[in-house]
Enzyme design. Structure first.
Site, mmCIF file in Angstrom:
data_model
loop_
_atom_site.group_PDB
_atom_site.id
_atom_site.type_symbol
_atom_site.label_atom_id
_atom_site.label_comp_id
_atom_site.label_asym_id
_atom_site.label_seq_id
_atom_site.Cartn_x
_atom_site.Cartn_y
_atom_site.Cartn_z
ATOM 1 N N GLY A 1 -17.180 -0.105 -1.165
ATOM 2 C CA GLY A 1 -17.962 1.117 -0.990
ATOM 3 C C GLY A 1 -19.284 1.108 -1.725
ATOM 4 O O GLY A 1 -20.170 1.920 -1.438
ATOM 5 N N PHE A 2 -19.466 0.170 -2.661
ATOM 6 C CA PHE A 2 -20.692 0.161 -3.462
ATOM 7 C C PHE A 2 -21.916 -0.170 -2.616
ATOM 8 O O PHE A 2 -23.010 0.343 -2.862
ATOM 9 C CB PHE A 2 -20.558 -0.838 -4.614
ATOM 10 C CG PHE A 2 -21.661 -0.729 -5.629
ATOM 11 C CD1 PHE A 2 -21.651 0.287 -6.567
ATOM 12 C CD2 PHE A 2 -22.718 -1.629 -5.647
ATOM 13 C CE1 PHE A 2 -22.671 0.408 -7.509
ATOM 14 C CE2 PHE A 2 -23.736 -1.527 -6.577
ATOM 15 C CZ PHE A 2 -23.720 -0.504 -7.517
ATOM 16 N N TYR B 1 0.849 -1.197 0.000
ATOM 17 C CA TYR B 1 0.000 0.000 0.000
ATOM 18 C C TYR B 1 0.880 1.240 0.000
ATOM 19 O O TYR B 1 1.454 1.604 1.017
ATOM 20 C CB TYR B 1 -0.935 0.004 1.206
ATOM 21 C CG TYR B 1 -1.845 -1.209 1.305
ATOM 22 C CD1 TYR B 1 -2.163 -1.963 0.179
ATOM 23 C CD2 TYR B 1 -2.385 -1.612 2.533
ATOM 24 C CE1 TYR B 1 -2.987 -3.082 0.275
ATOM 25 C CE2 TYR B 1 -3.219 -2.718 2.623
ATOM 26 C CZ TYR B 1 -3.508 -3.447 1.493
ATOM 27 O OH TYR B 1 -4.329 -4.554 1.599
ATOM 28 N N SER C 1 -13.023 -5.885 2.007
ATOM 29 C CA SER C 1 -14.061 -5.298 1.133
ATOM 30 C C SER C 1 -15.461 -5.824 1.486
ATOM 31 O O SER C 1 -16.229 -6.212 0.600
ATOM 32 C CB SER C 1 -13.762 -5.571 -0.343
ATOM 33 O OG SER C 1 -12.589 -4.920 -0.740
ATOM 34 N N GLY D 1 -18.254 -4.169 -0.445
ATOM 35 C CA GLY D 1 -18.165 -4.138 -1.896
ATOM 36 C C GLY D 1 -17.397 -2.932 -2.405
ATOM 37 O O GLY D 1 -17.798 -2.289 -3.364
#
Length: 341
Positions: free
Chosen positions: A211-212, A60, A206, A209
């Site tokens: 952020g979705f 990262y 995640s 998703g």
């Protein structure tokens, strides 16, 4: 302030907060790095609320996220946390390469210890599996790092069931990190059962998703330049219309439950069992608080069945990653007998 409860992760003795904090987006991948001072405040706030499992990687940045955590954990904060980092992804001439040879494993660990400014890493993952090196060889070096006191527990990320079994035979695996959410459920076929059979903890990355499941199409519209998500198949126009419907159905159920869509999506992961720790990432304190609120959302068997009927294994259209990106699907390694050091 509600304190986040603690759970045992895996069967090797590691205890962590029931929800962790993914730190990647603070420094990289999801657009430009965020202001250091704000991110350190966020990390301290997370620790104060009882979120003590902090997840990073040497990839990262590369390296900048580990340096950020090193600064945030100065003073007495380090003693309050379980620090997880990863090795295995190296960027060379703009290309992503995966390494798992013993020399690289050791050099990567030494580098992470320096950047994090710690003597020992609590949970050290192989971030992606080097398919040129038998997993037993990589694990053998990680086992030495445990024996030397440089790492406490070993993890794998994006590893197939057979790779997990082979690795676990060399040294017990404490946790497997994988993408698991209402729109990424393929791991339920083989990998989750394998982890449970072997007493390995599950760390879900995640879980929203990317952020979705928090904002739906609005998240995609607001992506900034350099945000990795712009390239992901699920956010492309040909798949987005279908995936928007999934978000809308989750939102409808969330409204009935009196919570936000992201809290509902996170609560679904929490309800998968007491061996699962989701690590949602955020760069905002209000989102962190909202994520913690997911721990208070109670889902009945009927709620779970309803969610799983609208979010079946093939509900989301588009692959998780671009073609050729290393995942558990292409993570099997050669047999040990093929290795020539």
């Amino acid at each position: 302030m509600v304190k986040v409860p603690r759970i045992k992760l895996g069967s090797q003795g590691l205890e962590v907060s029931a929800q962790g904090l993914g730190c990647m987006g603070m420094s990289a991948v999801y657009g430009p790095p965020k202001p250091e001072h704000d991110m350190i405040n966020l990390i301290h706030h997370a620790i104060d609320t009882g979120i003590t499992l902090l997840d990073t990687s040497d990839a990262y940045g590369p390296h900048t996220n580990e340096i950020l955590l090193g600064k945030a954990l100065k003073g007495g904060e380090r003693e309050k946390t379980e620090l997880a980092t990863k090795f295995g992804i190296k960027f060379e001439n703009g290309n992503r390469e995966v390494y798992g040879d013993p020399e690289y494993v050791r050099a990567a660990c030494e580098g992470s210890l320096k950047r994090l400014e710690v003597d020992c890493i609590d949970l050290y993952y192989q971030h992606r599996i080097d398919t040129r090196v038998p997993i037993e060889i990589t694990m053998g070096e990680m086992k030495k790092l445990v024996e030397e006191g440089k790492i406490k527990y070993i993890g794998l990320s994006e590893a197939s069931a057979s790779t997990i079994r082979r690795a676990h035979a060399v040294h017990p695996i404490t946790a497997v990190q994988l993408e698991w959410s209402l729109w990424s459920r393929d791991v339920e076929d083989e990998i989750i059962p394998t982890c449970r059979e072997l007493g390995i903890g599950i760390v879900a990355y995640s879980p929203l998703g990317r952020g979705f499941l928090s904002l739906g199409p609005k998240m995609v519209e607001n992506l900034t330049d350099g945000d990795f998500r712009q390239n992901l198949p699920r956010f492309q126009p040909e798949n987005l219309e279908n995936n928007k419907k999934l978000y809308e159905r989750v939102s409808t159920i969330a409204l009935k439950k009196g919570c936000t869509p992201s809290q509902l999506a996170l609560a679904w992961v929490h309800h998968q069992g007491n061996d699962v720790v989701p690590i949602p990432g955020t760069t905002k304190i209000e989102n962190l608080q909202q994520n913690i609120g997911a721990l208070s959302v109670k889902l009945t068997p009927q709620d779970m069945a309803e969610l799983e009927s609208i979010a079946s294994a093939d509900a989301a259209k588009g692959d998780r990653y671009m073609d050729g990106f290393p995942t558990y699907l292409n993570s099997d390694t050669p047999p040990l007998s093929s290795w020539k050091a």
